[in-house]
Design a protein around this motif. Structure first.
Motif, PDB file in Angstrom:
ATOM      1  N   MET A   1       0.616  -0.713   0.726  1.00  0.00           N
ATOM      2  CA  MET A   1       0.115  -0.393  -0.288  1.00  0.00           C
ATOM      3  C   MET A   1       0.701   1.554  -0.091  1.00  0.00           C
TER       4      MET A   1
ATOM      5  N   VAL B   1      -6.159  11.298   0.330  1.00  0.00           N
ATOM      6  CA  VAL B   1      -7.205  11.239   0.574  1.00  0.00           C
ATOM      7  C   VAL B   1      -8.458  11.969   0.144  1.00  0.00           C
TER       8      VAL B   1
ATOM      9  N   HIS C   1      -7.698   7.692  -2.882  1.00  0.00           N
ATOM     10  CA  HIS C   1      -8.966   7.539  -2.179  1.00  0.00           C
ATOM     11  C   HIS C   1     -10.112   8.195  -2.429  1.00  0.00           C
TER      12      HIS C   1
ATOM     13  N   ARG D   1     -10.212   1.917  -3.183  1.00  0.00           N
ATOM     14  CA  ARG D   1     -10.303   2.836  -2.947  1.00  0.00           C
ATOM     15  C   ARG D   1     -11.672   4.369  -2.246  1.00  0.00           C
TER      16      ARG D   1
ATOM     17  N   HIS E   1     -14.639   5.034  -0.134  1.00  0.00           N
ATOM     18  CA  HIS E   1     -15.255   4.739   1.183  1.00  0.00           C
ATOM     19  C   HIS E   1     -15.962   5.730   1.352  1.00  0.00           C
TER      20      HIS E   1
ATOM     21  N   THR F   1      -6.956   3.999   8.836  1.00  0.00           N
ATOM     22  CA  THR F   1      -6.480   2.335   9.063  1.00  0.00           C
ATOM     23  C   THR F   1      -5.977   2.081   7.008  1.00  0.00           C
ATOM     24  N   LEU F   2      -5.698   3.451   6.629  1.00  0.00           N
ATOM     25  CA  LEU F   2      -5.064   3.391   4.564  1.00  0.00           C
ATOM     26  C   LEU F   2      -4.021   3.737   4.981  1.00  0.00           C
ATOM     27  N   ASP F   3      -3.648   4.540   6.081  1.00  0.00           N
ATOM     28  CA  ASP F   3      -1.581   4.488   6.350  1.00  0.00           C
ATOM     29  C   ASP F   3      -0.940   3.827   6.637  1.00  0.00           C
TER      30      ASP F   3
END
Length: 231
Positions: free
Chosen positions: A1, A171, A190, A213, A215, A229-231
């Motif tokens: 990621m 994001v 995202h 991607r 949310h 949670t994405l990091d």
């Protein structure tokens, strides 16, 4: 990621109230033109005028005012009574001066993310009006960059996030599926949909269900834990 380095926020109806002032003005507009056209038909014609005029006037209150004047001329056969014209202008001026009211969790979400990520404000509309609202919100100093754009597209997001790790490391959170979510995902980032009770029909689009991607959070309170949670 890819590590998240920047978080973008939409402004109107994401950080502060906006659409409700348009709805109030539409009701006032309908009252002004009631002797000439029933409210439902009038507002349908106003929406059609707004759709036609986006390419000419862009987004924002001034374009909305011009669309109201055009619609009033249409339904009165080109003979708009002076009190009606005055009422439209007064309503528009009041919109341009309305106080900025932050949405719940907006300031807390920004504070929770500040210092950990580059924070960007990406909003579209009339330059002077958006600058006024940013200043009045008290949130301006929290952002590392503020972009007021004529429209939001994948190319715009690619440019805005280019100096902050790129869109793939970004994001974007906002209440418009069409402007805040889909073009950010298309740019490689995202997109986070934060629904608002009131939505403009011209900003509606179907969500890209199943896209990793994409949310959805109920309020901005959910943004800091989502970004973590994405990091």
């Amino acid at each position: 990621m890819t590590r998240i380095t920047a978080v973008g926020f939409d402004a109107d109806d994401t950080l502060w109230h906006n659409e409700r002032f348009y709805r109030e003005t539409e009701a006032r507009f309908a009252d002004l033109l009631r002797p000439h056209c029933d409210p439902d038909t009038l507002l349908e014609r106003l929406l059609a005028a707004e759709r036609r005029n986006l390419g000419h006037y862009g987004f924002g209150i001034k374009g909305f005012m011009l669309s109201m004047i055009e619609t009033a001329a249409d339904v009165t056969g080109g003979d708009v009574p002076a009190p009606v014209l005055k009422g439209i202008l007064e309503a528009g001026h009041e919109m341009l001066a309305h106080p900025v009211e932050l949405l719940p969790d907006a300031e807390a979400a920004i504070n929770a993310l500040a210092g950990r990520y580059t924070l960007l404000l990406v909003t579209k509309g009339d330059l002077l009006d958006q600058e006024r609202k940013v200043a009045a919100s008290g949130l301006g100093d929290a952002f590392d960059g503020i972009e007021i754009v004529s429209d939001k597209s994948p190319a715009v997001y690619a440019r805005v996030f280019a100096g902050h790790g790129g869109a793939a490391s970004g994001v974007m959170a906002g209440n418009s599926m069409k402007s805040d979510v889909l073009p950010m995902i298309a740019a490689g980032g995202h997109g986070v949909f934060v629904p608002h009770d009131l939505g403009w029909v011209l900003e509606h689009a179907e969500p890209p269900e199943g896209d990793p991607r994409y949310h959805h959070i109920d309020t901005l309170a959910g943004l800091p834990p989502l970004v973590a949670t994405l990091d």
